[in-house]
Design an enzyme around this catalytic site. Structure first.
Site, short mmCIF file in Angstrom:
data_model
loop_
_atom_site.label_atom_id
_atom_site.label_comp_id
_atom_site.label_asym_id
_atom_site.label_seq_id
_atom_site.Cartn_x
_atom_site.Cartn_y
_atom_site.Cartn_z
N SER A 57 0.83 -1.20 0.00
CA SER A 57 0.00 0.00 0.00
C SER A 57 0.87 1.25 0.00
O SER A 57 0.50 2.27 -0.57
CB SER A 57 -0.93 0.01 1.21
OG SER A 57 -0.18 0.02 2.41
N CYS A 84 4.53 -6.74 1.90
CA CYS A 84 3.66 -6.33 3.00
C CYS A 84 3.21 -7.58 3.74
O CYS A 84 2.67 -8.51 3.12
CB CYS A 84 2.45 -5.58 2.43
SG CYS A 84 1.16 -5.19 3.65
N CYS A 99 6.63 -6.23 10.46
CA CYS A 99 5.99 -5.34 9.49
C CYS A 99 7.10 -4.76 8.65
O CYS A 99 8.13 -4.32 9.19
CB CYS A 99 5.21 -4.24 10.20
SG CYS A 99 4.61 -2.91 9.10
#
Length: 261
Positions: free
Chosen positions: A8, A70, A177
């Protein structure tokens, strides 16, 4: 060789830089979704729809492989992405490096987004790969968002808050992450305890880049000429790297060796 990466936002920079270092001759396509970010709060169905759109925008540029840069998109959309693109385009997901972290003996902390912390997915990885090593799950409130916007004050506050939740005896931190890999040394400095051995950090970028090359039957060639091009897609539109990317070493590396196509 052309490799696409999707996320994203700029969390894909760590894996992108890893690919660039392994193969400076590879053309890169970065497919971001500024119109739909952040993906984390979306429902799995909505996130999968956004991820498929971003992947298809990248696929239109005919890459040889696609890296899902991601963790959250890998959890929810990897199967759908593979169903849509493979076998024509191999799809490589990003999984927290729990297994190699646990191999060091621990104790281990997994820094992850609040949505991932405590999830069935992460608990399953701990069960399958931690091999009995003590694991603490640490929710990092606001850290990915702070990194995405290169907000130094917010990064410091989020890192400090997560460090305060990390047990004192932790020897290893898994960066669960991809955004967190961009501030890895700041995380190390915040968690490192005086008089303790140097804290070990485990990200996923290097392993993901290496796996993409393996899927293509290619070898690392860091000595190759730095002729790889860079194409950036912003919700399907060609554009430029977000300005925040240039706040990080991984982002600054790309324009330096990536002439416009």
């Amino acid at each position: 060789m052309k490799i696409a990466l999707m996320d994203s936002g700029i969390g894909l920079l760590a894996a992108t830089a890893a690919v660039r270092r392994l193969r400076p001759d590879a053309d890169l396509v970065l497919s971001l979704d500024p119109d739909g970010m952040p993906w984390g709060p979306r429902t799995p169905q909505d996130l999968t729809a956004r991820a498929l759109a971003v992947a298809e925008a990248a696929a239109a540029h005919r890459p040889d492989a696609l890296i899902v840069g991601c963790n959250t998109a890998t959890v929810h959309a990897l199967t759908a992405l593979r169903d849509r693109l493979e076998p024509g385009i191999p799809v490589v997901g990003t999984v927290p490096a729990i297994k190699p972290a646990a191999a060091g003996g621990g104790p281990v902390a997994i820094w992850a987004t609040p949505a991932t912390t405590g999830s069935d997915y992460q608990r399953g990885l701990i069960r399958d790969f931690a091999d009995g090593v003590p694991v603490a799950e640490v929710p990092c409130w606001g850290l990915a968002e702070a990194v995405e916007h290169a907000d130094e004050t917010a990064i410091d506050a989020a890192v400090a808050a997560a460090a305060a939740l990390t047990p004192d005896d932790v020897t290893t931190v898994v960066l669960g992450c991809t955004h967190y890999e961009l501030v890895a040394e700041r995380i190390r400095a915040a968690v490192q305890r005086p008089g303790h051995p140097r804290l070990v950090l485990h990200g996923s970028a290097g392993a993901v880049a290496a796996q993409a090359l393996r899927r293509l039957g290619e070898l690392p060639a860091p000595e190759a000429p730095a002729v790889g091009t860079l194409t950036v897609l912003l919700s399907g539109r060609e554009g430029a790297l977000p300005q925040a990317a240039l706040a990080y070493q991984e982002g600054r590396l790309l324009p330096a060796v990536s002439p416009a196509p």
